[in-house]
Design a protein around this motif. Structure first.
Motif, PDB file in Angstrom:
ATOM      1  N   GLN A 146       0.852  -1.186   0.000  1.00  0.00           N
ATOM      2  CA  GLN A 146       0.000   0.000   0.000  1.00  0.00           C
ATOM      3  C   GLN A 146       0.893   1.242   0.000  1.00  0.00           C
ATOM      4  OE1 GLN A 146      -3.118  -1.418  -0.090  1.00  0.00           O
ATOM      5  NE2 GLN A 146      -3.878  -1.653   1.989  1.00  0.00           N
ATOM      6  N   HIS A 147       1.115   1.820  -1.158  1.00  0.00           N
ATOM      7  CA  HIS A 147       1.806   3.110  -1.219  1.00  0.00           C
ATOM      8  C   HIS A 147       1.331   3.862  -2.449  1.00  0.00           C
ATOM      9  CE1 HIS A 147       4.752   1.614  -4.265  1.00  0.00           C
ATOM     10  NE2 HIS A 147       4.667   0.477  -3.589  1.00  0.00           N
ATOM     11  N   GLN A 148       1.260   5.170  -2.304  1.00  0.00           N
ATOM     12  CA  GLN A 148       0.678   6.040  -3.332  1.00  0.00           C
ATOM     13  C   GLN A 148       1.756   7.034  -3.744  1.00  0.00           C
ATOM     14  OE1 GLN A 148      -1.986   4.360  -3.539  1.00  0.00           O
ATOM     15  NE2 GLN A 148      -2.035   3.611  -1.427  1.00  0.00           N
TER      16      GLN A 148
ATOM     17  N   ASN B 297      -3.278  -3.086  -2.023  1.00  0.00           N
ATOM     18  CA  ASN B 297      -3.121  -4.541  -1.863  1.00  0.00           C
ATOM     19  C   ASN B 297      -2.149  -5.121  -2.888  1.00  0.00           C
ATOM     20  OD1 ASN B 297      -4.908  -4.379   0.215  1.00  0.00           O
ATOM     21  ND2 ASN B 297      -6.574  -5.452  -0.801  1.00  0.00           N
ATOM     22  N   GLY B 298      -1.098  -4.358  -3.177  1.00  0.00           N
ATOM     23  CA  GLY B 298      -0.084  -4.828  -4.103  1.00  0.00           C
ATOM     24  C   GLY B 298      -0.454  -4.697  -5.553  1.00  0.00           C
ATOM     25  N   THR B 299      -1.629  -4.149  -5.855  1.00  0.00           N
ATOM     26  CA  THR B 299      -2.086  -4.002  -7.240  1.00  0.00           C
ATOM     27  C   THR B 299      -2.166  -2.525  -7.581  1.00  0.00           C
ATOM     28  OG1 THR B 299      -3.404  -6.020  -7.097  1.00  0.00           O
ATOM     29  CG2 THR B 299      -3.937  -4.489  -8.866  1.00  0.00           C
ATOM     30  N   THR B 300      -1.581  -2.160  -8.704  1.00  0.00           N
ATOM     31  CA  THR B 300      -1.638  -0.768  -9.139  1.00  0.00           C
ATOM     32  C   THR B 300      -2.998  -0.487  -9.758  1.00  0.00           C
ATOM     33  OG1 THR B 300       0.708  -0.853  -9.594  1.00  0.00           O
ATOM     34  CG2 THR B 300      -0.503   0.991 -10.515  1.00  0.00           C
TER      35      THR B 300
ATOM     36  N   ALA C  39      -5.126  -8.905   3.771  1.00  0.00           N
ATOM     37  CA  ALA C  39      -5.373 -10.040   4.660  1.00  0.00           C
ATOM     38  C   ALA C  39      -4.149 -10.942   4.716  1.00  0.00           C
ATOM     39  CB  ALA C  39      -6.583 -10.829   4.166  1.00  0.00           C
ATOM     40  N   GLY C  40      -3.804 -11.368   5.934  1.00  0.00           N
ATOM     41  CA  GLY C  40      -2.681 -12.271   6.112  1.00  0.00           C
ATOM     42  C   GLY C  40      -1.333 -11.596   6.217  1.00  0.00           C
ATOM     43  N   THR C  41      -1.306 -10.259   6.196  1.00  0.00           N
ATOM     44  CA  THR C  41      -0.047  -9.525   6.334  1.00  0.00           C
ATOM     45  C   THR C  41      -0.136  -8.616   7.550  1.00  0.00           C
ATOM     46  OG1 THR C  41      -0.727  -7.601   5.014  1.00  0.00           O
ATOM     47  CG2 THR C  41       0.178  -9.490   3.826  1.00  0.00           C
TER      48      THR C  41
END
Length: 277
Positions: A129-131, A153-156, A228-230
């Motif tokens: 999660q980074h912008q 969630n890791g998706t751009t 979820a899970g992190t």
């Protein structure tokens, strides 16, 4: 608790103290012998990946008139990005207010960046999660471009909010927005900025003497939790970064970095409830 009534952010509970006064603005010109103590890096760097005290290969002071010591921080980008669970060439500070602006003025360059080389700033929670907003070589056109990435969630994700932007469909992933800089180098007076508000972050830039341009925005809830899970550290961070985006930084690429960083704080006026439009 609270006599069974909802706990509102606008009200004090019991003997809790009043809200703290607004913080004073922060400016860092990187003119000291070491980083200001509130800066830190991810994990343990393999090498020293930044340099303080001068502003480019010619080591001239391009800073504010009247300052005796040269300032600025030059980054030594590597293959890693903010999406890698490793150590990118990046400096971080904790976000200290829900209603503030984080801005960073870029060092001018003596050459052009390729589309694999980028320098920018980020509202960062984790590698998932980074912008980001920054400058890189344009994709599918000549010159350099401002660009933005929204990483959830890791998706751009490309949002629908844009101002005269062009989608980059060459790289998969990521998809980004890009706006031509109309220059083959990064000129003096280019500032990247992220406006944080209680319910959203807005990413943009300003060229000296011109109006601010806001490129992208994202709901602030995407900087509050990991997938979820992190697990993630508590609270968002501001980041300065440079990256070869999977490739080593070319030997003939220009040096990149930042002349100064500013944080401007506003009255928070946090609503009692999330109101996501």
């Amino acid at each position: 608790m609270n006599d069974g009534k909802p706990i509102l952010l606008s009200e004090n509970v019991g003997n809790t103290p009043e809200a703290k006064p607004r913080a004073t603005s922060f400016t860092d010109t990187f003119r000291g012998k070491a980083l200001e103590p509130t800066w830190y890096q991810l994990r343990i760097p393999y090498t020293n990946n930044y340099r303080l005290g001068n502003t480019g290969k010619d080591k001239k002071d391009l800073g504010i008139a009247g300052h005796q010591k040269p300032g600025g921080v030059t980054l030594y980008p590597n293959v890693f990005t903010l999406s890698d669970r490793d150590t990118p060439a990046a400096l971080f500070r904790k976000q200290k207010s829900l209603n503030m602006t984080f801005s960073a003025t870029l060092l001018p360059t003596d050459g052009s960046l390729g589309y694999r080389q980028s320098v920018g700033i980020s509202a960062y929670l984790s590698e998932f999660q980074h912008q980001d907003v920054g400058i890189r070589g344009c994709v599918n056109q000549t010159g350099m471009c401002f660009y933005s990435n929204l990483i959830r969630n890791g998706t751009t994700t490309v949002s629908t909010h844009s101002i005269n932007t062009k989608l980059d469909t060459n790289l998969s992933p990521p998809k980004t927005k890009q706006i031509p800089l109309n220059s083959t180098t990064i000129p003096s007076g280019v500032t990247l900025q992220i406006r944080a508000e209680p319910l959203k972050y807005t990413l943009g830039y300003q060229i000296a003497g011109q109006k601010e341009v806001w490129v992208d925005e994202i709901e602030s809830k995407w900087l509050a939790f990991g997938p979820a899970g992190t697990f993630v550290f508590e609270g968002a961070n501001w980041a300065l970064f440079g990256s070869g985006n999977g490739n080593p930084w070319p030997f003939n690429a220009p040096e990149v970095g930042f002349l100064e960083v500013k944080e401007t704080y506003f009255e928070e006026n946090i609503p009692d409830y999330d109101r996501w439009d």
